[in-house]
Design a protein around this motif. Structure first.
Motif, PDB file in Angstrom:
ATOM      1  N   ASP A 297       0.963  -1.130  -0.151  1.00  0.00           N
ATOM      2  CA  ASP A 297       0.021   0.067  -0.060  1.00  0.00           C
ATOM      3  C   ASP A 297       0.794   1.268  -0.017  1.00  0.00           C
ATOM      4  O   ASP A 297       0.428   2.330  -0.582  1.00  0.00           O
ATOM      5  CB  ASP A 297      -0.844   0.003   1.054  1.00  0.00           C
ATOM      6  CG  ASP A 297      -2.094  -1.241   1.043  1.00  0.00           C
ATOM      7  OD1 ASP A 297      -2.243  -1.364   0.046  1.00  0.00           O
ATOM      8  OD2 ASP A 297      -2.487  -1.376   2.177  1.00  0.00           O
ATOM      9  N   ASP A 298       1.966   1.183   0.671  1.00  0.00           N
ATOM     10  CA  ASP A 298       2.928   2.207   0.474  1.00  0.00           C
ATOM     11  C   ASP A 298       3.620   2.522  -0.715  1.00  0.00           C
ATOM     12  O   ASP A 298       4.793   3.492  -0.959  1.00  0.00           O
ATOM     13  CB  ASP A 298       3.984   2.385   1.600  1.00  0.00           C
ATOM     14  CG  ASP A 298       4.691   1.316   1.747  1.00  0.00           C
ATOM     15  OD1 ASP A 298       4.823   0.409   0.895  1.00  0.00           O
ATOM     16  OD2 ASP A 298       5.535   1.360   2.629  1.00  0.00           O
ATOM     17  N   GLY A 299       3.648   1.688  -1.477  1.00  0.00           N
ATOM     18  CA  GLY A 299       4.223   1.803  -2.926  1.00  0.00           C
ATOM     19  C   GLY A 299       5.549   1.132  -2.998  1.00  0.00           C
ATOM     20  O   GLY A 299       6.082   0.819  -4.058  1.00  0.00           O
ATOM     21  N   LYS A 300       5.929   0.291  -2.168  1.00  0.00           N
ATOM     22  CA  LYS A 300       7.231  -0.368  -2.203  1.00  0.00           C
ATOM     23  C   LYS A 300       6.842  -1.703  -2.863  1.00  0.00           C
ATOM     24  O   LYS A 300       5.751  -2.438  -2.796  1.00  0.00           O
ATOM     25  CB  LYS A 300       7.853  -1.024  -0.896  1.00  0.00           C
ATOM     26  CG  LYS A 300       9.055  -1.537  -0.807  1.00  0.00           C
ATOM     27  CD  LYS A 300       9.580  -1.958   0.679  1.00  0.00           C
ATOM     28  CE  LYS A 300      10.916  -2.564   0.674  1.00  0.00           C
ATOM     29  NZ  LYS A 300      11.455  -2.958   2.019  1.00  0.00           N
ATOM     30  N   LEU A 301       7.781  -2.329  -3.543  1.00  0.00           N
ATOM     31  CA  LEU A 301       7.767  -3.537  -4.204  1.00  0.00           C
ATOM     32  C   LEU A 301       7.648  -4.804  -3.334  1.00  0.00           C
ATOM     33  O   LEU A 301       8.556  -4.674  -2.158  1.00  0.00           O
ATOM     34  CB  LEU A 301       8.886  -3.717  -5.190  1.00  0.00           C
ATOM     35  CG  LEU A 301       8.840  -4.922  -6.006  1.00  0.00           C
ATOM     36  CD1 LEU A 301       7.687  -4.739  -7.087  1.00  0.00           C
ATOM     37  CD2 LEU A 301      10.357  -5.083  -6.691  1.00  0.00           C
ATOM     38  N   SER A 302       6.439  -5.515  -3.587  1.00  0.00           N
ATOM     39  CA  SER A 302       6.513  -6.776  -2.663  1.00  0.00           C
ATOM     40  C   SER A 302       7.045  -7.849  -3.142  1.00  0.00           C
ATOM     41  O   SER A 302       7.460  -7.604  -4.224  1.00  0.00           O
ATOM     42  CB  SER A 302       4.799  -7.072  -2.643  1.00  0.00           C
ATOM     43  OG  SER A 302       3.890  -6.098  -2.212  1.00  0.00           O
ATOM     44  N   LYS A 303       7.483  -8.721  -2.261  1.00  0.00           N
ATOM     45  CA  LYS A 303       8.310 -10.041  -2.205  1.00  0.00           C
ATOM     46  C   LYS A 303       7.280 -10.924  -2.937  1.00  0.00           C
ATOM     47  O   LYS A 303       6.350 -11.321  -2.243  1.00  0.00           O
ATOM     48  CB  LYS A 303       9.011 -10.458  -1.090  1.00  0.00           C
ATOM     49  CG  LYS A 303      10.040  -9.262  -0.785  1.00  0.00           C
ATOM     50  CD  LYS A 303      10.672  -9.759   0.465  1.00  0.00           C
ATOM     51  CE  LYS A 303      11.682  -8.652   0.906  1.00  0.00           C
ATOM     52  NZ  LYS A 303      11.996  -8.923   2.362  1.00  0.00           N
ATOM     53  N   GLY A 304       7.395 -11.405  -4.296  1.00  0.00           N
ATOM     54  CA  GLY A 304       6.335 -12.399  -4.688  1.00  0.00           C
ATOM     55  C   GLY A 304       6.663 -13.878  -4.113  1.00  0.00           C
ATOM     56  O   GLY A 304       7.619 -13.953  -3.567  1.00  0.00           O
ATOM     57  N   PRO A 305       5.959 -14.722  -4.520  1.00  0.00           N
ATOM     58  CA  PRO A 305       6.018 -16.163  -4.036  1.00  0.00           C
ATOM     59  C   PRO A 305       7.385 -16.712  -4.415  1.00  0.00           C
ATOM     60  O   PRO A 305       7.949 -17.519  -3.807  1.00  0.00           O
ATOM     61  CB  PRO A 305       5.102 -17.110  -4.480  1.00  0.00           C
ATOM     62  CG  PRO A 305       4.442 -16.241  -5.687  1.00  0.00           C
ATOM     63  CD  PRO A 305       4.871 -14.784  -5.427  1.00  0.00           C
ATOM     64  N   GLY A 306       7.942 -16.354  -5.488  1.00  0.00           N
ATOM     65  CA  GLY A 306       9.197 -17.030  -5.873  1.00  0.00           C
ATOM     66  C   GLY A 306      10.530 -16.192  -5.396  1.00  0.00           C
ATOM     67  O   GLY A 306      11.752 -16.270  -5.838  1.00  0.00           O
TER      68      GLY A 306
END
Length: 127
Positions: free
Chosen positions: A115-124
């Motif tokens: 929500d803050d715009g930071k890239l999330s860590k995907g499942p891989g």
């Protein structure tokens, strides 16, 4: 990135001249200096970014001072890594590993964000 190699070579050359002028400094002294320079240059970069952020909205953005300060942060970061005994090959490999790790954050080749715009860590994701 040839500039990184140039900076690493520059720091090695300056280290010799500095030793000639000031004598042998301990590892801890050199590391303390690197930390002090990182704090100083990071503060200067943050100050320039704040100037951009706090400008009147209709005023054009001059990014030149921020670019100069960001380059200084890169420069003293590489100095700190040189102080730790890392050479160009090790630094380059470390940067490549961060790039690989960041790409592993993508989900089906696409970024997802918090929500803050930071890239999330995907499942891989892998460090």
């Amino acid at each position: 990135m040839n500039e990184v190699k140039d900076i690493v070579v520059w720091h090695a050359a300056v280290a010799v001249a500095k030793r000639d002028r000031f004598g042998e400094q301990s590892f801890d002294e050199r590391l303390r200096l690197s930390m002090s320079l990182l704090r100083e240059e990071t503060r200067e970069l943050l100050d320039e970014l704040a100037i951009i952020l706090n400008r009147p909205q209709q005023q054009a953005v001059d990014v030149s001072p921020a670019l100069k300060e960001a380059a200084d942060v890169l420069f003293v970061t590489l100095q700190a890594l040189h102080t730790l005994g890392l050479g160009y090959g090790q630094i380059s490999a470390g940067v490549q590993e961060v790039i690989r790790s960041n790409y592993s954050k993508l989900y089906n080749g696409r970024p997802t964000f918090r929500d803050d715009g930071k890239l999330s860590k995907g499942p891989g994701y892998s460090e």
